[in-house]
Structure formats: C-alpha cells, structure tokens
Write a protein that holds these residues in place. Structure first.
Motif, short mmCIF file in Angstrom:
data_model
loop_
_atom_site.label_atom_id
_atom_site.label_comp_id
_atom_site.label_asym_id
_atom_site.label_seq_id
_atom_site.Cartn_x
_atom_site.Cartn_y
_atom_site.Cartn_z
N TRP A 33 0.84 -1.21 0.00
CA TRP A 33 0.00 0.00 0.00
C TRP A 33 0.88 1.26 0.00
CZ3 TRP A 33 -0.36 -3.66 3.96
CH2 TRP A 33 0.07 -3.30 5.22
N TRP A 34 2.11 1.08 -0.48
CA TRP A 34 3.00 2.23 -0.57
C TRP A 34 2.88 2.83 -1.97
CZ3 TRP A 34 7.14 -1.60 1.47
CH2 TRP A 34 6.97 -1.78 2.85
N GLU A 39 5.76 7.27 0.96
CA GLU A 39 5.76 5.81 1.01
C GLU A 39 6.25 5.25 -0.33
OE1 GLU A 39 1.66 5.07 2.19
OE2 GLU A 39 2.35 4.88 4.25
N ALA A 68 -3.74 2.81 5.44
CA ALA A 68 -2.76 1.97 6.15
C ALA A 68 -2.98 0.50 5.80
CB ALA A 68 -2.85 2.17 7.66
N GLN A 90 2.80 -7.35 0.99
CA GLN A 90 3.16 -6.70 2.26
C GLN A 90 2.17 -7.13 3.33
OE1 GLN A 90 2.55 -2.49 1.96
NE2 GLN A 90 3.05 -2.05 4.09
N HIS A 92 1.64 -6.98 7.91
CA HIS A 92 2.21 -6.63 9.21
C HIS A 92 2.63 -7.89 9.96
CE1 HIS A 92 -0.34 -2.83 8.89
NE2 HIS A 92 0.90 -2.41 8.95
N HIS A 144 8.47 0.18 12.50
CA HIS A 144 7.92 1.51 12.71
C HIS A 144 7.45 1.65 14.15
CE1 HIS A 144 7.83 3.79 9.00
NE2 HIS A 144 7.24 2.83 8.32
N TRP A 194 -9.26 4.54 10.72
CA TRP A 194 -8.10 3.85 11.27
C TRP A 194 -7.16 4.82 11.99
CZ3 TRP A 194 -2.98 4.79 10.25
CH2 TRP A 194 -2.68 5.53 9.10
N TRP A 251 -4.20 9.48 6.52
CA TRP A 251 -3.15 10.02 7.41
C TRP A 251 -2.37 11.15 6.77
CZ3 TRP A 251 2.10 10.20 6.47
CH2 TRP A 251 2.59 9.44 5.41
N TRP A 271 6.30 6.94 9.83
CA TRP A 271 6.34 7.21 8.39
C TRP A 271 6.10 8.71 8.17
CZ3 TRP A 271 3.43 3.49 10.83
CH2 TRP A 271 2.10 3.81 11.11
N LEU A 302 5.37 -1.81 15.24
CA LEU A 302 4.81 -2.54 14.09
C LEU A 302 5.91 -2.76 13.08
CD1 LEU A 302 3.46 -0.38 11.40
CD2 LEU A 302 3.34 0.68 13.64
N ASP A 304 6.56 -4.05 8.87
CA ASP A 304 6.09 -4.55 7.58
C ASP A 304 6.96 -5.73 7.17
OD1 ASP A 304 4.06 -2.49 6.87
OD2 ASP A 304 5.79 -1.17 7.05
N LYS A 338 12.06 5.79 4.32
CA LYS A 338 10.69 5.51 4.80
C LYS A 338 10.37 6.07 6.18
CE LYS A 338 6.77 3.12 4.34
NZ LYS A 338 6.18 3.20 5.64
N HIS A 374 -2.08 -1.35 13.49
CA HIS A 374 -1.18 -1.83 12.43
C HIS A 374 -0.80 -3.30 12.59
CE1 HIS A 374 -1.03 2.29 11.02
NE2 HIS A 374 -1.00 2.61 12.29
#
Ligand code: BGC
Length: 415
Positions: A33-34, A39, A68, A90, A92, A144, A194, A251, A271, A302, A304, A338, A374
C-alpha cells in the motif's frame, strides 16, 4: 507464396509468445500500500536496489493506495479468493500475518532463512512474530513506531508553547492543546477511522502503561477496567481539539495540515517523518516529535514484511525480491527513505536522519508493545470490529457504549 506467408505468420506469433512468456516469467508483482508520496519514495528506493541486485527481473508495482493497508487488504482478499495472488505481498508482522498463516495462504520460508543465514540478522523477538510451529512465514523490511506526536514548531511557538518541552502526561498536553485552541488554529489534526483507532491505541498505552495495554490483546483482559474508561474519556476529550473534516482524510492529508501550519499536532506512526523530509522540512527546526505524553518508555511497535503466497506465479522472482528485502543494502535504502528503522539488527546510526536515530534508541531501550491499528496486536477481524466501534463513537460520543462494545469484542474475538 500463400504457404510461405502463413509459415512466416506462425513464426512471428511463436516468437511473440516466447518473448511474452519469458518476459512474464521475469516479472514479480509486489503488492503493497506504498502507492504515493513518501511511502512510494521508500518503495522506489527498495526497487532501485532490487534492480541492481537482479537486473534480469522485472518489478511490477501492485500497490493499492491508502488506509494503512485497509484498502489493499480488501483487494488482496478477493484476489486470494479468486486464486490470483500477487507474487509477494506486504503484511504486518504479528497477528495480521497469523490470519494468512491460519488460512494456509502463505508458504513456509524456513529453508530460505537457513540458506541465507537470516535467523542471525534479524532480532529473535521479531522472528517470533513471523513464526508458527517452527515455520517462518515472511521477511521483515522495517520497524515503525506508532506512539509519536508530530508538531509544527512555528504553530507551537506562536501559541506560547515551547517546542523543546515535551509534555510529561496527557493532562499537561491538554493544557498545551488549550493554549493552541485559543489562537484559532486546529490543535490536533486527525483523519478518518483507522487514524482514530491509532490515536485511541496510543491513549490506552499512555493511561494503562505497557503491561496492562499488552494484556488487553494477548490476554484479552482489562477492557472493563476503570483505566480503559478513563482512556476513552481522554480520547473523547482529544476529539474536541480535532479538525471538522477528519472523516474525509487519510493520514497523509491530516499530517499535511501540520506540515502546512494549519494544525499544531498529529499523532501518527513514524512514516510521518519521511513525509516532512520529502517536503524539505527540517527536524527540530520546522517540526518536532515526541512520544504520546504518558507513553514514554514504550515503543509501540509494528513491522512490515513480505510473504511468498501459495500459488505465486513467479516464485523464483518472488524469492529474489525477498532476498533484496532482507539484504543490508535493501534495508538501508528503504528505511532511510521511509522513516522506519531497519528490521535487521545492525544499523549504522550515522546513515540515518536524526529522528530515526532517536527511534532506534527507543527500540533498543524501551518496552516493546504491539500496535493495534497496524496488525501487530489483533486479528484483522477484531481490528475491524474495533474500527467500526470507534467510527461510531465519532458521532455518538457515547463513552459507555464504546466501552461495552470493546469489552464484547474482546470476548467475541477470542482464540
Ligand atoms: C505501514 C506503514 C505505512 C503506514 C501508512 C502502516 O500500517 O506499516 O508502512 O507507511 O501504514 O500507510
């Protein structure tokens, strides 16, 4: 002549097919989701290393924007159901990955870990979050921290709030928020669903402390405690300082209000640091960051990571991607861009911007707790229930109802 022409045509078609299939087999679709802004800059930096390390392979960008990862997870679920997974995706580390493991959707990577010596390069406590029954299911790219307040130094100074002074607890912070409110600027920028869960989790951490906060998730204990009610009360009070358009913002839009000086603070994962830097802002000059007041001493964690899905069409190329993700070069290039710190244990602090040096110190010395918003703390389903309850709270402001729903959710989403 006609016969010759049809042979020639057949030859052209066959060559095109060979070209096509060999190109296809060199593709690797990487699902993240980057998709935009800082990101995407991070992802681009990782892809650059991938291209250098694997020049014959072709990175295919399968990113899905926003939320997110909530949008991406919906798309991923339908692709999985249609047996059309990306080559790698990706996810978490922690309970979110556990969902895919339980569903039998991701492959065991233990052999790759052994072959490449990866068990020695990642911290044991991180590997535990990727491991079930001795099998290990993803390769971490970064770590993160979620419990961070980001602030515009100019806005604070204009309101008479010293940007160098970090409020010790929520009550002290409320005082600063009031001072800022008096100047007519939005004190606390916030986005939709979120991002509100993200804010709530940091307030729970601040009021409960790391042990009781963690017990909410791993023991599903304490949701009916007076401390949780108190934290919901604090959360309700924080909402009174927020922007009117929050329900429309992701965000990056909410943070942008702080970057642009339209709001003083935003609570967001780190981030955010990359977003400030991408826009030429300087840490400790234009912006600053501190732990959510009351959560000092905790690192709300968290990470990734990337998987090899069952049914990946280009496994060899996907494994090459995982190797780049794990590599020291890949981690340095990605994480410096990042805002995160590397998942690998070694980190040459001098390679990293100031904020990440501070985050690394906290990661090394503080108590690590799992992030709710996350994917570290709960299953996707439990998080979805909490998100719905928090979204409703945004309109009802009914503290008792939110508490009762959270208590019920902990029982419903038992093991
Ligand atoms: C991811 C980060 C990402 C953030 C905002 C988090 O869940 O772990 O990598 O930058 O969401 O999209």
């Amino acid at each position: 002549m006609a016969k010759y022409r049809s042979w020639a045509l057949l030859l052209v078609v066959a060559l095109a097919m060979i070209g096509c299939s060999s190109k296809e087999s060199n593709d690797v679709e990487v699902f993240t989701w980057w998709a935009s802004g800082s990101e995407k800059s991070g992802l681009d930096a990782l892809v650059k290393v991938f291209d250098e390390q694997h020049p014959s392979l072709n990175f295919v960008n399968g990113s899905v924007l926003g939320g997110a990862g909530s949008n991406a997870r919906d798309v991923l679920a339908s692709r999985m159901a249609a047996h059309n997974p990306p080559d790698t995706f990706q996810v978490h580390a922690g309970m979110e990955l556990a969902d895919y493991i339980k569903a039998g959707q991701v492959q065991d990577l233990a052999a790759m870990y052994t072959e490449n010596g990866w068990r020695d390069v990642f911290p044991a406590r991180l590997l535990e979050l990727l491991t079930v029954d001795g099998k290990i299911y993803s390769v971490p790219s970064n770590v993160h921290r979620a419990n961070v307040v980001w602030a515009n130094t100019d806005v604070l100074t204009r309101a008479g709030v010293d940007p160098k002074h970090q409020p010790a607890n929520l009550d002290e912070w409320f005082g600063d928020l009031d001072r800022i409110k008096a100047t007519g600027v939005t004190p606390l920028a916030m986005g939709k669903d979120w991002t509100q869960v993200h804010l709530l989790e940091t307030v729970l951490l601040a009021r409960l402390g790391p042990a009781a906060y963690t017990a909410l998730f791993d023991k599903r204990e304490g949701w009916d405690s007076p401390q949780v009610s108190g934290a919901i009360g604090d959360f309700a009070r924080l909402l009174t300082y927020t922007n009117a358009d929050s329900q429309f913002l992701d965000w990056s839009d909410a943070l942008q209000q702080v970057i642009d000086g339209k709001a003083a603070y935003n609570v967001m994962g780190d981030w955010a640091d990359a977003a400030f830097r991408d826009q030429g802002k300087k840490f400790d000059v234009d912006y600053t960051a501190f732990p959510v007041p009351g959560s000092q001493g905790s690192f709300d964690f968290l990470a990734d990571s990337f998987t090899l899905p069952v049914g990946s069409k280009h496994e060899t190329a996907a494994k090459a991607w995982l190797t780049t993700v794990a590599s020291a070069e890949g981690q340095r290039a990605f994480n410096t861009a990042k805002g995160s710190i590397p998942a690998r244990t070694e980190m040459d602090a001098g390679d990293y911007p100031k904020y990440q040096q501070i985050a690394h110190e906290s990661y090394t010395n503080d108590v690590i707790v799992p992030s709710l918003a996350h994917g570290a703390a709960t299953s996707v389903r439990w998080l979805a229930d909490i998100t719905t309850a928090v979204r409703e709270f945004g309109t009802t402001h009914d503290v008792d109802k939110l508490r009762t729903t959270l208590v019920a959710g902990a029982t419903k989403n038992g093991p």
